[in-house]
Design a protein around this motif. Structure first.
Motif: not given
Length: 246
Positions: A26, A29, A227
Motif C-alpha cells: 500500500k 502504491f 495495490w
C-alpha cells in the motif's frame, strides 16, 4: 460533529501499528502515485503516519492531517528528523494556504465519513486544496465484495504487542442497511487484561461513489481492486480510486 466512539480504535497508537502495519505494498502504491504527479502531497486522516513517513523518506514533500491527537503524537515521534509536518484537524473543515499536487486517504479512512454531508464536506476540502488538475487517490471496501451480515463474536486474528505478548482479537459486526454503516465492536484479549472499542464505517457502493465524485467535480481515471493495480471488478473486496480534479 465528531463521533467520539469512532476514535476509540486509536487510543493505543503503538499497538495499532503492530496490529495494522503490514501493508507495505500500500505504501509503495501511494509513493508511485506521488512520483507520477510531482509536487506537494497531503495525507488526510494520516493516523500514525505509516504511509506519510514512507513517502517522506523517499523525498516526497508531504504533510499529514488527522483528528486523533494520540495518533499524531506517535507519528511525530516516528518522523523525527524527517521533513514532514503533522497537523491536528478535521478533514471535513481543514484549510491551508498550500495547494497540493496530490491528496490521498488510506486505511479505508474514506469510510469514516458516515453521512452524505460528511462525504461531501471531505470532497469539498480535497477539491479546494488540490492544484488545478491535481490527483485524489483513496480506497474503500466494496460492499458488493464484502460480507455485511450481522455476526456474533468471532475470532478475527492475533498480533504481538510492544511487550511481546500475543493478543487475541475478536469482535462482532452489525450492519445498518438504511445508512450503509457497519458497526464493529472489537475485543482484544491479552490474557491478563481485555480492552473493547467501537468503530463505524460506511460502505458506499461503486455506482454511488461514481455519482458522488462526479457531482463534486472529480473525474475517475482508474479504479483498481488492490495495490497491485489489479483491474476492479464488481465483486472485488476493495475499490481503489484514482481521480483528477476538474
Amino acid at each position: 460533529m465528531i463521533d467520539h466512539n469512532n476514535l476509540e480504535e486509536y487510543r493505543d497508537p503503538m499497538n495499532y501499528d503492530l496490529e495494522f502495519g503490514g501493508e507495505t505494498n500500500k505504501h509503495d502504491f501511494y509513493l508511485e502515485m506521488a512520483k507520477s504527479n510531482p509536487g506537494k502531497v497531503l495525507d488526510l486522516a494520516c493516523g500514525t503516519g505509516m504511509t506519510t513517513i514512507h513517502l517522506a523518506r523517499a523525498g516526497i514533500d508531504i504533510t499529514g492531517v488527522d483528528i486523533a491527537t494520540s495518533m499524531l503524537a506517535y507519528a511525530r515521534v516516528k518522523a523525527e528528523g524527517l521533513p514532514v509536518e503533522f497537523i491536528e484537524a478535521d478533514a471535513r473543515t481543514f484549510e491551508s494556504d498550500h495547494r497540493y499536487a496530490m491528496i490521498y486517504l488510506t486505511g479505508n479512512a474514506f469510510q469514516a465519513f458516515l453521512s452524505d454531508e460528511d462525504q461531501k464536506a471531505l470532497l469539498h476540502t480535497v477539491h479546494e486544496l488540490l492544484e488545478p488538475g491535481g490527483l485524489f487517490v483513496f480506497e474503500t471496501r466494496n460492499p458488493e465484495g464484502c460480507d455485511l451480515s450481522d455476526e456474533g463474536e468471532e475470532v478475527w486474528g492475533t498480533f504481538v504487542d510492544i511487550e511481546g505478548v500475543t493478543v487475541k482479537v475478536s469482535g462482532t459486526q452489525t450492519y445498518d442497511a438504511a445508512t450503509q454503516v457497519m458497526h464493529w465492536f472489537t475485543i482484544r484479549d491479552w490474557g491478563y487484561k481485555q480492552t473493547n472499542s467501537r468503530i463505524a464505517c460506511r460502505f458506499t457502493d461503486n455506482a454511488t461513489l461514481h455519482n458522488l465524485l462526479t457531482s463534486q467535480n472529480f473525474t475517475i481515471e482508474h479504479q483498481y481492486a488492490d495495490w497491485d493495480k489489479t483491474p476492479f471488478t464488481p465483486l472485488a473486496a476493495s475499490i481503489v480510486s484514482v481521480c483528477r480534479k476538474n
